[in-house]
Design a protein around this motif. Structure first.
Motif, short mmCIF file in Angstrom:
data_model
loop_
_atom_site.label_atom_id
_atom_site.label_comp_id
_atom_site.label_asym_id
_atom_site.label_seq_id
_atom_site.Cartn_x
_atom_site.Cartn_y
_atom_site.Cartn_z
N GLY A 6 28.04 -2.68 12.97
CA GLY A 6 29.12 -1.72 12.88
C GLY A 6 28.78 -0.34 12.37
O GLY A 6 28.05 0.43 12.99
N SER A 7 29.32 -0.01 11.19
CA SER A 7 29.19 1.34 10.64
C SER A 7 27.73 1.68 10.33
O SER A 7 27.36 2.86 10.32
N GLU A 8 26.91 0.67 10.09
CA GLU A 8 25.49 0.92 9.82
C GLU A 8 24.83 1.60 11.02
O GLU A 8 24.06 2.56 10.87
N LEU A 9 25.15 1.13 12.23
CA LEU A 9 24.58 1.73 13.43
C LEU A 9 25.11 3.15 13.63
O LEU A 9 24.36 4.04 14.04
N ASP A 10 26.38 3.37 13.35
CA ASP A 10 26.94 4.72 13.44
C ASP A 10 26.22 5.67 12.49
O ASP A 10 25.92 6.82 12.85
N THR A 11 25.95 5.20 11.29
CA THR A 11 25.26 6.03 10.30
C THR A 11 23.85 6.36 10.77
O THR A 11 23.40 7.51 10.65
N LEU A 12 23.15 5.37 11.30
CA LEU A 12 21.80 5.61 11.80
C LEU A 12 21.80 6.65 12.91
O LEU A 12 20.92 7.51 12.98
N LEU A 13 22.81 6.59 13.77
CA LEU A 13 22.91 7.54 14.87
C LEU A 13 23.25 8.94 14.36
O LEU A 13 22.64 9.94 14.77
N ASP A 14 24.20 9.02 13.43
CA ASP A 14 24.63 10.32 12.91
C ASP A 14 23.52 11.02 12.12
O ASP A 14 23.45 12.25 12.12
N THR A 15 22.68 10.25 11.45
CA THR A 15 21.61 10.84 10.65
C THR A 15 20.34 11.07 11.45
O THR A 15 19.35 11.58 10.90
N GLY A 16 20.34 10.72 12.72
CA GLY A 16 19.16 10.91 13.55
C GLY A 16 18.08 9.88 13.33
O GLY A 16 16.94 10.08 13.75
N SER A 17 18.41 8.77 12.67
CA SER A 17 17.42 7.72 12.42
C SER A 17 17.12 6.91 13.68
O SER A 17 16.09 6.25 13.76
N VAL A 18 18.05 6.92 14.64
CA VAL A 18 17.82 6.29 15.93
C VAL A 18 18.21 7.29 17.02
O VAL A 18 18.98 8.21 16.79
N ASP A 19 17.67 7.08 18.22
CA ASP A 19 17.95 7.98 19.33
C ASP A 19 19.18 7.56 20.12
O ASP A 19 19.79 8.39 20.82
N MET A 20 19.55 6.29 20.00
CA MET A 20 20.75 5.78 20.66
C MET A 20 21.07 4.43 20.03
O MET A 20 20.24 3.86 19.32
N ALA A 21 22.28 3.92 20.28
CA ALA A 21 22.68 2.66 19.66
C ALA A 21 23.59 1.88 20.59
O ALA A 21 24.47 2.45 21.24
#
Length: 310
Positions: free
Chosen positions: A129-144
């Motif tokens: 959930g929100s963990e993946l959104d955070t990773l995406l918003d912070t640029g830690s992942v390129d897509m989710a």
């Protein structure tokens, strides 16, 4: 030294004349002479000796000629390889995924990349959930790949599939033998639920409150594997899971499930891309492969032969 200067050197050596080279290059002889003189200064000695019929290589010129040919050949091959590589997607793609998308989807994507785009490397990170959104918003992942509770409307998010909600039990349970079960029947059941403050847990709790009761969480666990193992081995223990996360276990007879209705709690599986910044060529390839694969599988996260329940 400039490779083009040595290409000129070889042209003069082959034609034996500054004049002929100037004519081929559509310039004046003095210009060719100046370029050769500059190259001779860099090499530390005369490369050509004038004769009555043109020019011939000096001993120094003969000494470097073969080396120059090898060097230019290798340089041309290297530049050709660089131009090819520039058109080939390469590099690391960081991908955040739901646990239910880990296999077979990511396994399939990896095998496709290895065969068609071997220079692309995957860096896969599971999350909820929100963990993946955070990773995406912070640029830690390129897509989710993640769940939404409403269909995506943004151009940065693509709908992959829609998953129903199922009450899951061990195979011999009488309650999960029906085709559907009303959400109100969950009152009083012993449940394995995700830990708060997970978004899915909040949706389940709020739905129960709207029906006038509270869900009984006997165990709280974020891990899908833990939830499924506890339910499979414990009579009278249930979990509420999406169809894609239980497809393998249902096919193998390790779990039993009934679709929850009233309300029909659907989760939309989406591929979310960064709201800012451009995707690399490699990221565009991975994004396309994910969307194409899920579409070919009938908008499911499992291959047709391993279909999740509707």
């Amino acid at each position: 030294m400039n490779p083009n200067d040595f290409r000129l050197f070889l042209e003069v050596a082959e034609l034996g004349s500054f004049t002929k080279v100037a004519s081929l290059r559509q310039t004046v002889q003095s210009h060719i002479s100046r370029q050769v003189s500059e190259l001779e200064k860099q090499c530390g000695g005369a490369l050509f000796r004038r004769t009555g019929r043109g020019v011939v290589l000096t001993d120094l010129g003969q000494h470097i000629e073969s080396r120059v040919r090898v060097w230019l050949r290798d340089t041309d091959q290297m530049l050709a390889a660089i131009r090819v590589d520039a058109s080939v997607p390469m590099g690391e793609v960081r991908l955040g995924i739901l646990p239910s998308a880990a296999h077979p989807l990511m396994t399939h994507i990896y095998l496709r990349l290895r065969e068609e785009y071997p220079k692309i490397r995957l860096n896969i990170r599971e999350g909820q959930g929100s963990e993946l959104d955070t990773l995406l918003d912070t640029g830690s992942v390129d897509m989710a790949v993640l769940f939404r509770y409403q269909k995506p409307s943004s151009q940065d998010e693509h709908l992959l599939a829609t998953a129903g909600t199922f009450l899951v039990s061990r195979p011999d349970d009488a309650l999960t033998r029906a085709e559907t079960i009303d959400f109100a029947r969950l009152e009083g059941l012993r449940l394995v639920l995700p830990r708060r403050p997970a978004h899915w847990r909040a949706v389940l709790d709020e739905t129960a409150r709207s029906k006038g009761f509270t869900l009984q969480a006997e165990v709280e666990a974020d891990s899908l594997k833990v939830q499924k193992q506890l339910v499979a081995q414990t009579p009278g223990l249930y979990s509420l899971l999406g169809s894609f996360s239980i497809a393998d276990e249902l096919q193998k007879g390790q779990l039993q499930a009934v679709r929850v209705v009233g309300p029909d709690l659907k989760r939309h599986v989406t591929l979310a891309l960064p709201k800012q910044g451009q995707l690399t060529a490699a990221s565009r390839v991975v994004s396309r492969l994910i969307r194409d694969t899920v579409a070919q599988w009938g908008h499911r996260l499992s291959e047709p032969g391993r279909s999740a329940p509707d």
